[in-house]
Motif scaffolding. Structure first.
Motif, PDB file in Angstrom:
ATOM      1  N   GLU A  22       9.400 -21.858 -24.689  1.00 41.69           N
ATOM      2  CA  GLU A  22      10.603 -21.735 -23.859  1.00 41.69           C
ATOM      3  C   GLU A  22      11.524 -20.648 -24.395  1.00 41.69           C
ATOM      4  N   SER A  26      11.963 -23.020 -30.123  1.00 43.11           N
ATOM      5  CA  SER A  26      11.530 -24.169 -29.306  1.00 43.11           C
ATOM      6  C   SER A  26      10.108 -24.602 -29.686  1.00 43.11           C
ATOM      7  N   VAL A 129      -0.460 -34.638 -16.880  1.00 42.61           N
ATOM      8  CA  VAL A 129       0.804 -33.924 -17.093  1.00 42.61           C
ATOM      9  C   VAL A 129       1.200 -34.064 -18.555  1.00 42.61           C
ATOM     10  N   PHE A 130       1.712 -32.991 -19.146  1.00 40.18           N
ATOM     11  CA  PHE A 130       2.210 -33.080 -20.520  1.00 40.18           C
ATOM     12  C   PHE A 130       3.382 -32.129 -20.708  1.00 40.18           C
ATOM     13  N   GLN A 131       4.044 -32.248 -21.860  1.00 40.57           N
ATOM     14  CA  GLN A 131       5.235 -31.441 -22.145  1.00 40.57           C
ATOM     15  C   GLN A 131       4.984 -30.508 -23.317  1.00 40.57           C
ATOM     16  N   ILE A 132       5.554 -29.329 -23.246  1.00 42.52           N
ATOM     17  CA  ILE A 132       5.642 -28.452 -24.423  1.00 42.52           C
ATOM     18  C   ILE A 132       7.144 -28.281 -24.648  1.00 42.52           C
ATOM     19  N   ASN A 134      10.634 -28.651 -23.557  1.00 41.16           N
ATOM     20  CA  ASN A 134      11.201 -28.864 -22.214  1.00 41.16           C
ATOM     21  C   ASN A 134      10.305 -28.344 -21.111  1.00 41.16           C
ATOM     22  N   LEU A 135       9.233 -27.654 -21.473  1.00 42.15           N
ATOM     23  CA  LEU A 135       8.343 -27.082 -20.450  1.00 42.15           C
ATOM     24  C   LEU A 135       7.406 -28.155 -19.920  1.00 42.15           C
ATOM     25  N   GLN A 136       7.288 -28.185 -18.601  1.00 38.92           N
ATOM     26  CA  GLN A 136       6.389 -29.131 -17.942  1.00 38.92           C
ATOM     27  C   GLN A 136       5.030 -28.444 -17.783  1.00 38.92           C
ATOM     28  N   ALA A 137       3.961 -29.142 -18.158  1.00 37.49           N
ATOM     29  CA  ALA A 137       2.613 -28.554 -18.060  1.00 37.49           C
ATOM     30  C   ALA A 137       1.672 -29.548 -17.399  1.00 37.49           C
ATOM     31  N   ASP A 138       0.618 -29.021 -16.773  1.00 36.14           N
ATOM     32  CA  ASP A 138      -0.425 -29.909 -16.283  1.00 36.14           C
ATOM     33  C   ASP A 138      -1.784 -29.234 -16.375  1.00 36.14           C
ATOM     34  N   VAL A 154       1.684 -24.042 -16.920  1.00 37.24           N
ATOM     35  CA  VAL A 154       2.969 -24.263 -17.586  1.00 37.24           C
ATOM     36  C   VAL A 154       4.018 -23.511 -16.775  1.00 37.24           C
TER      37      VAL A 154
END
Ligand SMILES: [Fe+2]
Length: 286
Positions: A22, A26, A129-132, A134-138, A154
């Protein structure tokens, strides 16, 4: 929220490793790392991975994920080295279990070699779905090149693995064990149904004569200009082209060492009683 993406191109294997994050300070993910391997001496080194480590440290990033788009056949992953130095969870698509079964047989691996993917910290299912930070990833399962291929989305960026290449290069080969051209065509169509402005990041670039290395494009560009799968190509035409072309391709130089290490999440085979780890070469098997 859209990520910052930093790519590292490895000139020996034409592979791109990405750091996705991000902002300064981060959490981040590292996608498709490279452990340097000299097939003449059997010696590995960490020059490529150390460049990534330097970048992560310089930007004060905290590694959340060490991601593989698939078990690569052209380079060894540096995932365990990166994890040791930086932390993070090593993850891959859950169909790695199928790939492990296929290659456990081909390499006649030790009975204790698990084909349940336990060598990895996490196995992703399609759509997970997962997070990095605050980044939303799938995760998008995109089989065809190999059964375990996934892309990681992402924000507006997608890390496509080998599924598709730059528009003037085309698509991945489908003649490795478990590969399937019709399946790859369907996977690519699924990928190309994302919004046209989506940024795509290639796992490799093999630039045609006269073009510099480049590994970022968009869905719109691929749909308009990809030499194998633009919007004017149907499945039958694609499968015919892909099958004919694959018959002309030699095996990648590093397929035998790469696969043996990469299906172990980058770990070397168990050392023998002299403390040395060995790779096998199956004769007339591939
Ligand atoms: Fe590949």
């Amino acid at each position: 929220m859209n990520p910052i993406v930093k790519g590292f191109f490895d000139h020996d294997t034409w592979t791109v490793t990405y750091v996705v994050y991000e902002k300064l300070g981060s959490p981040c993910a590292i996608v498709d790392s490279v452990l340097d391997y000299d097939p003449k001496s059997g010696r590995t080194s960490t020059k490529s991975a150390d460049q990534v480590i330097d970048f992560v440290k310089a930007n004060k990033l905290e590694v959340a994920w060490i991601l593989e788009t698939h078990a690569h056949a052209d380079h060894l992953t540096a995932a365990p080295y990166l994890k040791e130095k930086l932390g993070g969870q090593i993850a891959i698509g859950d169909n790695i279990r199928t790939v492990q079964k296929v290659f456990k047989a081909i390499f006649n691996l030790e009975p204790g070699f698990s084909t349940e993917g336990v060598q990895f910290d996490h196995l992703f299912s399609d759509g997970e779905v997962f997070q990095i930070g605050n980044l939303q990833a799938d995760v998008m399962a995109l089989p065809g090149h190999t059964p375990a291929c996934v892309a990681y989305r992402v924000g507006d960026a997608v890390f496509v693995g080998d599924t598709i290449a730059m528009p003037d290069v085309g698509t991945a080969r489908c003649d490795f064990p478990g590969g399937d051209a019709a399946q790859l065509f369907k996977s690519i169509k699924k990928l190309l149904s994302l919004p046209p402005e989506t940024r795509l990041y290639m796992c490799h670039d093999y630039p045609p004569e006269g073009r510099d290395v480049c590994f970022e494009t968009t869905i719109a560009e691929e749909r308009a200009r990809n030499i194998h799968v633009n919007d004017g190509v149907n499945e039958a035409k694609y499968v015919e082209m892909r099958t004919a072309r694959d018959k002309t391709l030699a095996m990648p130089v590093l397929i035998l060492p790469s696969v043996q290490v990469n299906i172990r999440a980058g770990n070397f085979p168990p050392a023998e009683d002299n403390g040395v780890s060995y790779l096998k070469i199956p004769l007339n098997a591939l």
